[in-house]
Design an enzyme around this catalytic site. Sequence first.
Site, mmCIF file in Angstrom:
data_model
loop_
_atom_site.group_PDB
_atom_site.id
_atom_site.type_symbol
_atom_site.label_atom_id
_atom_site.label_comp_id
_atom_site.label_asym_id
_atom_site.label_seq_id
_atom_site.Cartn_x
_atom_site.Cartn_y
_atom_site.Cartn_z
ATOM 1 N N GLY A 1 47.828 37.611 41.807
ATOM 2 C CA GLY A 1 48.781 36.638 42.597
ATOM 3 C C GLY A 1 47.663 35.455 42.946
ATOM 4 O O GLY A 1 48.465 34.355 43.098
ATOM 5 N N ALA A 2 46.582 35.513 43.175
ATOM 6 C CA ALA A 2 45.511 34.128 43.193
ATOM 7 C C ALA A 2 44.048 34.684 43.206
ATOM 8 O O ALA A 2 43.841 35.821 43.400
ATOM 9 C CB ALA A 2 45.890 33.500 44.713
ATOM 10 N N MET A 3 43.356 33.518 42.977
ATOM 11 C CA MET A 3 41.705 33.825 42.925
ATOM 12 C C MET A 3 41.296 32.755 43.829
ATOM 13 O O MET A 3 41.434 31.656 43.516
ATOM 14 C CB MET A 3 41.348 33.660 41.477
ATOM 15 C CG MET A 3 40.034 33.874 41.240
ATOM 16 S SD MET A 3 39.514 35.336 41.753
ATOM 17 C CE MET A 3 37.539 35.075 42.093
ATOM 18 N N GLU A 4 40.085 33.215 44.564
ATOM 19 C CA GLU A 4 39.554 32.356 45.682
ATOM 20 C C GLU A 4 38.378 31.618 45.161
ATOM 21 O O GLU A 4 37.378 31.190 45.936
ATOM 22 C CB GLU A 4 39.232 33.377 46.839
ATOM 23 C CG GLU A 4 38.130 34.184 46.474
ATOM 24 C CD GLU A 4 38.229 35.631 45.903
ATOM 25 O OE1 GLU A 4 37.474 36.614 45.878
ATOM 26 O OE2 GLU A 4 39.512 35.878 45.621
ATOM 27 N N ASN A 5 38.224 31.126 43.783
ATOM 28 C CA ASN A 5 37.178 30.474 43.142
ATOM 29 C C ASN A 5 36.827 29.375 44.321
ATOM 30 O O ASN A 5 37.846 28.512 44.797
ATOM 31 C CB ASN A 5 37.422 29.738 42.080
ATOM 32 C CG ASN A 5 38.208 30.454 41.005
ATOM 33 O OD1 ASN A 5 37.709 31.661 40.705
ATOM 34 N ND2 ASN A 5 39.417 30.175 40.651
ATOM 35 N N HIS B 1 38.997 33.803 52.136
ATOM 36 C CA HIS B 1 37.609 34.190 51.154
ATOM 37 C C HIS B 1 36.643 33.230 51.014
ATOM 38 O O HIS B 1 35.614 33.399 50.593
ATOM 39 C CB HIS B 1 38.346 34.347 49.853
ATOM 40 C CG HIS B 1 38.896 35.718 49.326
ATOM 41 N ND1 HIS B 1 38.053 36.929 49.614
ATOM 42 C CD2 HIS B 1 39.813 36.212 48.899
ATOM 43 C CE1 HIS B 1 38.968 37.998 49.176
ATOM 44 N NE2 HIS B 1 39.894 37.522 48.702
ATOM 45 N N GLU C 1 37.676 41.775 50.190
ATOM 46 C CA GLU C 1 39.272 41.946 50.290
ATOM 47 C C GLU C 1 39.953 42.480 51.334
ATOM 48 O O GLU C 1 41.082 41.874 51.764
ATOM 49 C CB GLU C 1 39.499 42.645 48.876
ATOM 50 C CG GLU C 1 39.365 41.888 47.450
ATOM 51 C CD GLU C 1 39.830 40.863 47.407
ATOM 52 O OE1 GLU C 1 40.828 40.328 47.982
ATOM 53 O OE2 GLU C 1 39.626 40.110 46.392
ATOM 54 N N GLU D 1 43.508 33.539 50.350
ATOM 55 C CA GLU D 1 42.466 32.655 49.537
ATOM 56 C C GLU D 1 41.572 31.818 50.532
ATOM 57 O O GLU D 1 40.397 31.950 50.189
ATOM 58 C CB GLU D 1 43.268 31.941 48.462
ATOM 59 C CG GLU D 1 44.090 32.802 47.541
ATOM 60 C CD GLU D 1 43.323 34.326 47.274
ATOM 61 O OE1 GLU D 1 42.070 34.052 46.923
ATOM 62 O OE2 GLU D 1 44.070 35.239 46.889
#
Length: 896
Positions: free
Chosen positions: A290-294, A330, A349, A327
Amino acid sequence: MFVAPLLLLLSLPFPPSSGAQLPNQNQAKHVPVATNGQPFPWHHMRLPKTVSPLHYDLSVHPNLTTLDFTGIVRIQLNVLEDTRTIVLHAKKMQISNVLLLAPEGVRPLQVLEYPPFHQLALRSDSVLTRGRRYEVQLQFAANLSDSFHGFYKGSYRTSSGEDRVLASTQFEATFARGAFPCFDEPAFKANFTIRIIREPRHIAISNMPKVKTVELPGGLLEDHFDTSVQMSTYLVAYIVSDFSSVSRTTQHGVKISVYAVLLDFYDDYFDIPYPLPKQDLAAIPDFQSGAMENWGLTTYRETGLLFDPDRSSASDKLGITKVIAHELAHQWFGNLVTMEWWNDLWLNEGFAKFMEFISLDITYPELQVDDFFLGKCFEAMEVDSLSSSHPVSTHVENPTQIQEMFDDVSYDKGACILNMLRDFLTPDAFEIGIIRYLKRYSYQNTVNSHLWESLTDKWFSGDELDVRAIMDTWTLQEGFPLVTVEVRGREVRLSQERYLKTDDPSLTEGFLWQIPLTYMTSASSTIHRFLLKTKTDVLYLPEEVDWVKFNVDMSGYYMVHYTGQGWNSIIKVLQHNHTALSSNDRASLIHNVFQLVSIGKVRLDTALELSLYLSRETEIMAVTQGFGELVPLYKLMEKRDMAALENQMKGYIVDLFHGLMDRQEWTDSGSVSERMLRSYLLLFGCVRNYAPCVKKATQLFSQWKDSDGKMSLPVDVTMAVFMVGVRTPEGWDFLFEKYRSSLQMSVRSRMKSAMAYSPLKDKLQWMMEQSLQGEVMKTQDLPDVIVTVSKNPYGYQLGWEFLKANWHTMIKKFDLGSSTISYLVTGVTNQYSTREKLDEVRSFFGSLTEETGSEMRCIRQTYETIEDNIRWMDTNVPLLQAWLDKRGHRVLHEDL
């Protein structure tokens, strides 16, 4: 991620995160041998602690024409023990020109590679001395990945029909090592200074702001980015593309592209300013999760970020806002304070999932996000009620096991036990403890106990509450408790046991939780509290009562069974005055009573009697939970060729809800919850051939088709309209043409789901094949297509055959252990209810090797789920038949 109308009818939740693949071995059984035949000097999958990185200087040059990349990384090292060997990660790349930059000068290092563990050993002929600093420099080259992780290629089509390529990263959990040599474990935090070489027609973005661009020979440009804060490798990100952007600045001075108000909320709630000068949110056309918290550059699936007020539904708005809230949470939970190792992934998470709801409840109250939290706990319990579940905090070693941690237990159970703790400690005390935790461990790594210590304080007249003792029972053992309540006059007898769907009672022994119980009674709406620490206990009421309800609003992660007349007294309340209990209480009663049928604690006819009150229910959580317990019953019958009983059951559900369906307007009016309920009910009515729904949807589809798709349909009813439209080949073909030409992702997503639920088998097969090829339909959507086809009564056999035929392709594309593969396996098989199907499933998965997935937890979950379905059917079909006959539900609703 939330996909509302289809969640229960078609089961289409988004997978939560990305994937990984490796031979499933904890450590080598013998001395590992490097690729050149020499002994490899390290034999553990986890890296040694002899050296740690302080700073990476990383230069990367992706070529979007040849689809490969080259680079140089220089890593500054802190030597913690005397050593001649530096062990780090690199995966599927050519390594060359490896140098040690020591105070005495520059010299080459010998390189040994051990691919099974993705490790490189750099050998020095002299000792690297403890306490001194050195640098190593490595050149590397590799192809852009054609999966969805590492440094991978993506593509998209412009409005003029031109295909374009981009390169993007997805490094969580163990994929940074496929993009540059690094110490790819979360505890090895370092600063990163990144430079990207690109053509002038592209732009590059990374975690930090760009400080300058330098012209290179040959017309290339090199973007230099500012040095990052200390962070783990899985949070590094860079994208080379020709995207355009929109920006604004938050009140607190952070440059951000969307939803500034959320970032300001977290700044204030955590009492720690967002530590970077900018926050980019990028929508990536090819994205598995769904998404990534870089840090500083969060990446999203397009449907998770792009919102169109004219074409996005209420559930799109809620879903997008929740993903962004997740995100951004995070950036503190995970990025600023990171778990020591992946066994405590839930610290990242579970917290981010929990904070989605806390933050949106305050910043966007109109989204009524509280109406949907309970569903997360029910989803977690579904997995956690199997013996193949795992503790929230679980030992993991290799990348496949790490990937398996990205599941409903880490996310949803993690969020639910935090919610229970917040309710128990009070929101204010909880917030104080969270701030203490984040401030104490900023830029560091933590384990479970650090959180519990931060949340432990002097409460209750100077006595210290042992938060760790309570919470260890929820994080270090799998499963959850069933609390049995027996009321005798003023005396309430309590007992606890593990709730487990099994026919082996020995598996429930040896479990004990400290349970923060809450209850209210017919005599008082005050919430009473009691901490149940033992197997059994007794509490006393001030007076005798008509009924008692435990787990108020289901703020606790446990189920409740009422013995004696307990359930009957609750059924009476629901039938005569259901609003005496909150919507969440009603939803939890529906959930608990039907789940208790599965383990033989409650008779099916008792649960069905309780469900009768639903004909007067209007609140979304209770209505959808009613569907969530009743719909699976006829889905099990679909697989057993029991048309008469199946149709009786469908008729009962339609009769329960037809009054509420009849009151729905085919518009986009109302609150978010009202709009989502409308979408849900009208979709159900059309799928079930409820005549008024089908008539209206058919009329709207005809008008829309006659206008060549130019007529504006109310967004909330499009799913129901499309679902009826795709029943004919002409309607399906028309919708497909509109799917191809639409650039609006949420609209395409609804069209795709409707097409995959058509009764036209040849179309279903074609869709799966096209999604696998990835040209007409994107491969990122393949799991959703296969699972929707498998929920389709005309497609479940096709979905299973397709999964088997293309298994090896899919585990390569989506990765062993990933939540996507787990979603595929369970989504295709979890409604099977015959021994023949169980044998077929066992035969296929049993033929796999460890390298092709035989050890994955989702396979064990699948066996257990089908066994439970078979047991349920064998036990309850006669009861169901008798109850429906008694109620006169013999009307056969003609079905799809």
